[in-house]
Design a protein around this motif. Structure first.
Motif, PDB file in Angstrom:
ATOM      1  N   LEU A 332       0.826  -1.200   0.000  1.00 29.03           N
ATOM      2  CA  LEU A 332       0.000   0.000   0.000  1.00 29.03           C
ATOM      3  C   LEU A 332       0.867   1.259   0.000  1.00 29.03           C
ATOM      4  N   ALA A 333       1.955   1.220   0.758  1.00 32.15           N
ATOM      5  CA  ALA A 333       2.872   2.364   0.794  1.00 32.15           C
ATOM      6  C   ALA A 333       3.515   2.576  -0.567  1.00 32.15           C
ATOM      7  N   MET A 336       1.392   4.275  -3.300  1.00 28.13           N
ATOM      8  CA  MET A 336       1.195   5.719  -3.241  1.00 28.13           C
ATOM      9  C   MET A 336       2.165   6.470  -4.152  1.00 28.13           C
ATOM     10  N   TRP A 488      -2.411  -2.105  -5.557  1.00 28.13           N
ATOM     11  CA  TRP A 488      -2.302  -1.205  -4.413  1.00 28.13           C
ATOM     12  C   TRP A 488      -3.635  -0.527  -4.144  1.00 28.13           C
ATOM     13  N   SER A 491      -4.587   3.099  -2.561  1.00 29.01           N
ATOM     14  CA  SER A 491      -3.419   3.906  -2.193  1.00 29.01           C
ATOM     15  C   SER A 491      -2.885   4.699  -3.383  1.00 29.01           C
ATOM     16  N   ILE A 494      -4.967   7.742  -3.520  1.00 31.83           N
ATOM     17  CA  ILE A 494      -4.556   8.633  -2.434  1.00 31.83           C
ATOM     18  C   ILE A 494      -3.268   9.358  -2.797  1.00 31.83           C
ATOM     19  N   ASN A 507       4.258  13.494  -1.339  1.00 26.19           N
ATOM     20  CA  ASN A 507       3.776  12.116  -1.484  1.00 26.19           C
ATOM     21  C   ASN A 507       4.889  11.120  -1.170  1.00 26.19           C
ATOM     22  N   THR A 511       5.000   8.270   1.808  1.00 29.92           N
ATOM     23  CA  THR A 511       5.340   6.885   1.476  1.00 29.92           C
ATOM     24  C   THR A 511       6.435   6.355   2.388  1.00 29.92           C
ATOM     25  N   LEU A 514       5.123   5.558   5.875  1.00 26.77           N
ATOM     26  CA  LEU A 514       4.252   4.379   5.860  1.00 26.77           C
ATOM     27  C   LEU A 514       5.074   3.108   5.661  1.00 26.77           C
TER      28      LEU A 514
END
Length: 534
Positions: A332-333, A336, A488, A491, A494, A507, A511, A514
């Motif tokens: 997920l990180a 982004m 992802w 994310s 986002i 951003n 990241t 996270l």
């Protein structure tokens, strides 16, 4: 006695035989990653960015659409693959892949340019959602079949081999794109990007055909069961119709296994000591059978709990749950920012298409070398320990990218230095043809190191996961882990919002923090789980 010796030798030969699935999956991996990286790695984000008038939000939106499609399809695909046959799911996935390739080819077709940019974008979104379904179906079954086709103790080695082929394939894609862009004019235009997108769809076809040759029957357990049936037919003195294993935790019973065996209607209890086994393979088979029974039987599961529960997670589930949680958070990180590095190169660093492809190819080459280093370190200090060390190193390089990019002359737009956009959204011919400065080159080197260290230990976490879940559940667990590789989900959207709000570097900062948080489950797995060593 001679028959038993002969049967034992046959079983040992069977155990040492390499499954056909391994080589088929390795070949498939190289082809599909070569074709995928050609169009999906840097060209797709640039194409969407140019198509939507340099609005970075749409890069996140289209990535989120593909990710959600994969996420929603991977869970039912994993359940069906475990319940029925995994090769059947691969054939279904192959059909979906053909449809996705055709739709993507049409969406990127120059003959379709009479359609508005908005219409082209949504047609492309539909095509990429089909690619998401394809990855959701095939990743779960491929990962489970690959694990089932490898002998215990060898998984990190073969998973590393597969990881290297993924990286080599991902390196071939940028090399192919480099040649195409050089031939077409070496400029960031919709026409050139669409040509590369279409070429990538055509090159996917051989991999889709190869899926039809990967079979459940080539798995290790299927071959061993066939050999055992043949041995039982030739040896009528002993027929095992039921076996139940539990650990003997009684005083003085260390290392023993109580086995209840039904022979011709008569039940007898035996104690088998690991010391009675003549070779290492025998001991490994006993250990594997104990683990299988303990993981799949409620009664045995309670007797196998040798450590206290953590957060109400059964002790035999702590490691897979926490490793999967760490991988999903890490995925997920990465989601982004991963789609925005090509935009960062295109707009902020003013790199030409050929320069961007060289950066991506160099990244895959360095990552391949670090993956073998990670596998070697995993044998020495532990797989999760190696993963943590490399991920913290990668995050450090990301912070370095942010620090040096904040103060460089090549960052544009005055007070909003790290934003993507502007009136025309991309550099003119003069700026795009200018060679990257030494400062830009330094940032590119940081990117290569950052991406390589972050992704090199991926095969280690996957081998840990497969070593700690029973065979009949591997496709379901792979469906969870597939989030880490390709999808992802939200994310990416986002990330697009953050880029539009505060800029690319903001951003990247989110990241990095996270990704640090994503290492917490791996630390907990080391503290509270019983992580197996190879």
């Amino acid at each position: 006695t001679s028959n038993n010796t002969s049967n034992s030798n046959n079983n040992n030969n069977s155990n040492n035989k390499t499954s056909k699935n391994i080589w088929l999956i390795l070949l498939y991996t190289f082809i599909i990653f070569s074709s995928r990286s050609l169009w999906n790695q840097s060209v797709l984000p640039a194409y969407v960015y140019l198509l939507r008038s340099s609005d970075p939000k749409y890069v996140g939106i289209i990535t989120a659409i593909m990710g959600m499609a994969q996420l929603l399809s991977s869970f039912p695909a994993g359940y069906i693959a475990d319940k029925y046959r995994r090769d059947s799911m691969l054939r279904v996935g192959s059909g979906v892949g053909f449809l996705a390739a055709c739709c993507t080819f049409f969406a990127a077709s120059n003959s379709n340019m009479h359609t508005s940019a908005s219409g082209q974008f949504w047609v492309l979104s539909l095509a990429l959602s089909l690619w998401g379904v394809f990855w959701g179906i095939c990743n779960t079954s491929i990962s489970a079949l690959f694990a089932d086709s490898i002998h215990d103790g060898d998984r990190s080695l073969y998973f590393t081999h597969r990881r290297i082929l993924q990286l080599c394939g991902s390196m071939m894609g940028p090399i192919g794109a480099l040649a195409m862009f050089t031939k077409l004019g070496n400029a960031w235009t919709i026409e050139e990007c669409s040509f590369v997108l279409q070429a990538g769809q055509v090159l996917c076809v051989p991999a889709l055909i190869l899926l039809h040759f990967i079979k459940d029957d080539y798995c290790i357990q299927h071959e061993q069961e066939h050999d055992h049936e043949h041995d039982d037919h030739n040896n009528e003195n002993e027929v095992l119709s039921a076996v139940r294993c539990t650990r003997n935790n009684a005083e003085g019973g260390d290392g023993e296994v109580a086995v209840e065996i039904t022979e011709g209607g008569n039940t007898a209890d035996r104690d088998i000591d690991h010391e009675d086994c003549e070779d290492e393979e025998c001991r490994r088979m006993i250990t594997r059978e104990i683990a299988t029974v303990c993981n799949t039987t409620d009664e045995a599961s309670s007797s196998c709990e040798n450590a206290s529960n953590f957060l109400c997670i059964p002790s035999n589930r702590i490691v897979p749950v926490l490793v999967t949680a760490g991988d999903v958070l890490g995925g997920l990180a990465a989601g982004m920012s991963v789609r925005y590095f090509p935009i960062f190169f295109l707009h902020n660093l003013r790199l030409r298409p050929d320069q961007v492809q060289i950066v991506f190819a160099a990244t895959m080459l360095v990552m391949a070398g670090l993956s073998y280093l990670a596998q070697w370190m995993g044998k020495k200090i532990g797989r999760l320990q190696t993963t943590l060390l490399m991920k913290y190193t990668g995050v450090s390089f990301l912070f370095a990218i942010i620090y040096f990019s904040q103060n460089q002359e090549f960052i544009q737009d005055g007070g909003n230095d790290d934003t993507v956009g502007g009136e025309d959204g991309h550099s003119d011919d003069e700026s795009t043809s200018t060679s990257a400065s030494y400062k830009s080159l330094f940032v590119c080197v940081l990117y290569v190191l950052r991406t390589s260290f972050m992704n090199a230990p991926g095969s280690l976490t996957r081998s840990v996961l497969m070593d700690h879940v029973p065979k009949q559940e591997r496709a379901k667990w792979s469906s969870l882990e597939s989030v880490n590789m390709f999808s992802w989900a939200g994310s990416a959207a986002i990330g697009g919002i953050l880029v539009d709000w505060e800029g690319i570097l903001f951003n990247f900062t989110a990241t990095a923090f996270l990704q640090i948080f994503a290492t917490v489950p791996l630390i907990l797995a080391l503290l509270f789980g019983n992580v197996q060593t190879e």
